[in-house]
Design a protein around this motif. Structure first.
Motif, PDB file in Angstrom:
ATOM      1  N   ALA A   1       4.379  13.127   0.715  1.00 56.92           N
ATOM      2  CA  ALA A   1       4.231  11.522   1.253  1.00 56.92           C
ATOM      3  C   ALA A   1       3.515  11.348   2.543  1.00 56.92           C
ATOM      4  CB  ALA A   1       5.787  11.286   1.502  1.00 56.92           C
ATOM      5  N   PHE A   2       3.492  12.417   3.388  1.00 59.21           N
ATOM      6  CA  PHE A   2       2.834  12.403   4.520  1.00 59.21           C
ATOM      7  C   PHE A   2       1.231  12.225   4.299  1.00 59.21           C
ATOM      8  CE2 PHE A   2       2.661  16.932   4.367  1.00 59.21           C
ATOM      9  CZ  PHE A   2       1.348  17.194   4.862  1.00 59.21           C
ATOM     10  N   VAL A   3       0.657  12.812   3.383  1.00 56.29           N
ATOM     11  CA  VAL A   3      -0.544  12.804   3.071  1.00 56.29           C
ATOM     12  C   VAL A   3      -1.150  11.396   2.457  1.00 56.29           C
ATOM     13  CG1 VAL A   3      -2.555  13.493   1.262  1.00 56.29           C
ATOM     14  CG2 VAL A   3      -1.022  15.415   2.557  1.00 56.29           C
ATOM     15  N   VAL A   4      -0.149  10.788   1.658  1.00 53.25           N
ATOM     16  CA  VAL A   4      -0.400   9.375   0.971  1.00 53.25           C
ATOM     17  C   VAL A   4      -0.519   8.339   2.289  1.00 53.25           C
ATOM     18  CG1 VAL A   4       0.514   7.740  -0.352  1.00 53.25           C
ATOM     19  CG2 VAL A   4       0.622  10.085  -1.154  1.00 53.25           C
ATOM     20  N   GLU A   5       0.730   8.629   3.247  1.00 55.01           N
ATOM     21  CA  GLU A   5       0.762   7.770   4.372  1.00 55.01           C
ATOM     22  C   GLU A   5      -0.505   7.987   5.339  1.00 55.01           C
ATOM     23  OE1 GLU A   5       4.547   9.044   6.079  1.00 55.01           O
ATOM     24  OE2 GLU A   5       5.685   8.136   4.689  1.00 55.01           O
ATOM     25  N   GLY A   6      -1.021   8.965   5.344  1.00 50.26           N
ATOM     26  CA  GLY A   6      -2.206   9.469   6.156  1.00 50.26           C
ATOM     27  C   GLY A   6      -3.707   8.818   5.627  1.00 50.26           C
ATOM     28  N   VAL A   7      -3.432   8.888   4.435  1.00 48.37           N
ATOM     29  CA  VAL A   7      -4.878   7.957   3.675  1.00 48.37           C
ATOM     30  C   VAL A   7      -4.664   6.530   3.487  1.00 48.37           C
ATOM     31  CG1 VAL A   7      -6.088   8.017   1.727  1.00 48.37           C
ATOM     32  CG2 VAL A   7      -5.344  10.186   2.478  1.00 48.37           C
ATOM     33  N   LEU A   8      -3.355   6.254   3.106  1.00 51.52           N
ATOM     34  CA  LEU A   8      -3.162   4.494   2.839  1.00 51.52           C
ATOM     35  C   LEU A   8      -2.599   3.878   4.075  1.00 51.52           C
ATOM     36  CD1 LEU A   8      -2.237   4.766  -0.735  1.00 51.52           C
ATOM     37  CD2 LEU A   8      -4.515   4.652   0.075  1.00 51.52           C
ATOM     38  N   GLY A   9      -2.090   4.597   5.020  1.00 56.41           N
ATOM     39  CA  GLY A   9      -1.403   3.739   6.150  1.00 56.41           C
ATOM     40  C   GLY A   9      -0.341   2.761   5.695  1.00 56.41           C
ATOM     41  N   GLY A  10      -0.478   1.486   5.932  1.00 56.31           N
ATOM     42  CA  GLY A  10       0.570   0.408   5.985  1.00 56.31           C
ATOM     43  C   GLY A  10       0.922   0.335   4.449  1.00 56.31           C
ATOM     44  N   VAL A  11       0.029   0.447   3.536  1.00 52.99           N
ATOM     45  CA  VAL A  11       0.061   0.353   2.126  1.00 52.99           C
ATOM     46  C   VAL A  11       0.804   1.170   1.424  1.00 52.99           C
ATOM     47  CG1 VAL A  11      -1.392  -1.669   2.157  1.00 52.99           C
ATOM     48  CG2 VAL A  11      -1.971   0.815   1.524  1.00 52.99           C
ATOM     49  N   SER A  12       1.111   2.513   2.196  1.00 49.18           N
ATOM     50  CA  SER A  12       1.694   3.769   1.531  1.00 49.18           C
ATOM     51  C   SER A  12       2.997   3.351   0.888  1.00 49.18           C
ATOM     52  CB  SER A  12       1.682   4.747   2.183  1.00 49.18           C
ATOM     53  OG  SER A  12       2.411   4.544   3.426  1.00 49.18           O
ATOM     54  N   CYS A  13       3.677   2.455   1.458  1.00 49.76           N
ATOM     55  CA  CYS A  13       5.254   2.449   0.916  1.00 49.76           C
ATOM     56  C   CYS A  13       5.128   1.727  -0.484  1.00 49.76           C
ATOM     57  CB  CYS A  13       5.858   1.327   1.876  1.00 49.76           C
ATOM     58  SG  CYS A  13       5.267  -0.134   2.097  1.00 49.76           S
ATOM     59  N   MET A  14       3.899   0.895  -0.779  1.00 47.49           N
ATOM     60  CA  MET A  14       3.883   0.380  -2.107  1.00 47.49           C
ATOM     61  C   MET A  14       3.634   1.593  -3.233  1.00 47.49           C
ATOM     62  SD  MET A  14       2.230  -3.232  -1.677  1.00 47.49           S
ATOM     63  CE  MET A  14       0.723  -2.637  -0.559  1.00 47.49           C
ATOM     64  N   ALA A  15       2.887   2.498  -2.617  1.00 45.37           N
ATOM     65  CA  ALA A  15       2.432   3.537  -3.608  1.00 45.37           C
ATOM     66  C   ALA A  15       3.363   4.557  -3.653  1.00 45.37           C
ATOM     67  CB  ALA A  15       1.320   4.323  -3.194  1.00 45.37           C
ATOM     68  N   LEU A  16       4.459   4.736  -2.765  1.00 40.27           N
ATOM     69  CA  LEU A  16       5.265   5.858  -2.753  1.00 40.27           C
ATOM     70  C   LEU A  16       6.726   5.348  -3.355  1.00 40.27           C
ATOM     71  CD1 LEU A  16       4.799   7.374   0.706  1.00 40.27           C
ATOM     72  CD2 LEU A  16       4.224   8.412  -1.244  1.00 40.27           C
ATOM     73  N   SER A  17       6.816   3.942  -3.468  1.00 36.68           N
ATOM     74  CA  SER A  17       8.009   3.695  -4.066  1.00 36.68           C
ATOM     75  C   SER A  17       7.972   3.754  -5.481  1.00 36.68           C
ATOM     76  CB  SER A  17       8.200   1.965  -3.622  1.00 36.68           C
ATOM     77  OG  SER A  17       7.430   1.209  -4.424  1.00 36.68           O
ATOM     78  N   GLY A  18       6.860   3.724  -6.272  1.00 34.45           N
ATOM     79  CA  GLY A  18       7.093   4.151  -7.643  1.00 34.45           C
ATOM     80  C   GLY A  18       7.254   3.021  -8.678  1.00 34.45           C
ATOM     81  N   ALA A  19       7.450   1.718  -8.115  1.00 33.72           N
ATOM     82  CA  ALA A  19       8.004   0.558  -8.912  1.00 33.72           C
ATOM     83  C   ALA A  19       6.795   0.125  -9.846  1.00 33.72           C
ATOM     84  CB  ALA A  19       8.181  -0.382  -7.928  1.00 33.72           C
ATOM     85  N   ARG A  20       6.985  -0.029 -11.009  1.00 30.36           N
ATOM     86  CA  ARG A  20       6.099  -0.772 -12.005  1.00 30.36           C
ATOM     87  C   ARG A  20       6.297  -1.979 -12.373  1.00 30.36           C
ATOM     88  NH1 ARG A  20       1.962   2.523 -14.388  1.00 30.36           N
ATOM     89  NH2 ARG A  20       2.439   4.737 -14.141  1.00 30.36           N
TER      90      ARG A  20
ATOM     91  N   ALA B   1      -8.822   0.447  -0.152  1.00 26.54           N
ATOM     92  CA  ALA B   1      -7.865   1.042   0.758  1.00 26.54           C
ATOM     93  C   ALA B   1      -8.581   1.984   1.461  1.00 26.54           C
ATOM     94  CB  ALA B   1      -6.443   1.497   0.371  1.00 26.54           C
ATOM     95  N   VAL B   2      -9.166   3.015   0.926  1.00 27.59           N
ATOM     96  CA  VAL B   2      -9.833   4.089   1.505  1.00 27.59           C
ATOM     97  C   VAL B   2     -10.946   3.723   2.245  1.00 27.59           C
ATOM     98  CG1 VAL B   2     -10.757   6.496   1.184  1.00 27.59           C
ATOM     99  CG2 VAL B   2      -8.782   5.971  -0.050  1.00 27.59           C
ATOM    100  N   ALA B   3     -11.849   2.746   1.685  1.00 37.00           N
ATOM    101  CA  ALA B   3     -13.099   2.319   2.361  1.00 37.00           C
ATOM    102  C   ALA B   3     -12.657   1.752   3.608  1.00 37.00           C
ATOM    103  CB  ALA B   3     -13.783   1.466   1.529  1.00 37.00           C
TER     104      ALA B   3
END
Length: 71
Positions: A22-41, A66-68
């Motif tokens: 999770a910390f890698v995803v948070e580092g790359v995506l920042g504030g939008v990481s919560c959406m990616a980590l929640s796994g909701a479809r 997001a990365v750009a």
């Protein structure tokens, strides 16, 4: 999470052998990481009926944007 890891690896041009912590995803995506980590479809049917149009139609396009923004 596997789809996210594989797609992010493609976007970053890096191989992915294991799920991302999770910390890698948070580092790359920042504030939008919560959406990616929640796994909701979530299915946006109601939003689409009301005329909402998504900026990105797939995960890879969203991650590239997001990365750009963090480069």
């Amino acid at each position: 999470m596997r789809e996210l890891a594989q797609t992010l690896g493609r976007v970053l041009g890096r191989p992915v052998w294991a799920p991302l912590p999770a910390f890698v995803v948070e580092g790359v995506l920042g504030g939008v990481s919560c959406m990616a980590l929640s796994g909701a479809r979530a299915l946006p049917e109601k939003l689409q009926r009301l005329g909402f149009r998504h900026t990105h139609v797939d995960l890879e396009a969203a991650l590239r944007d997001a990365v750009a923004g963090r480069a």
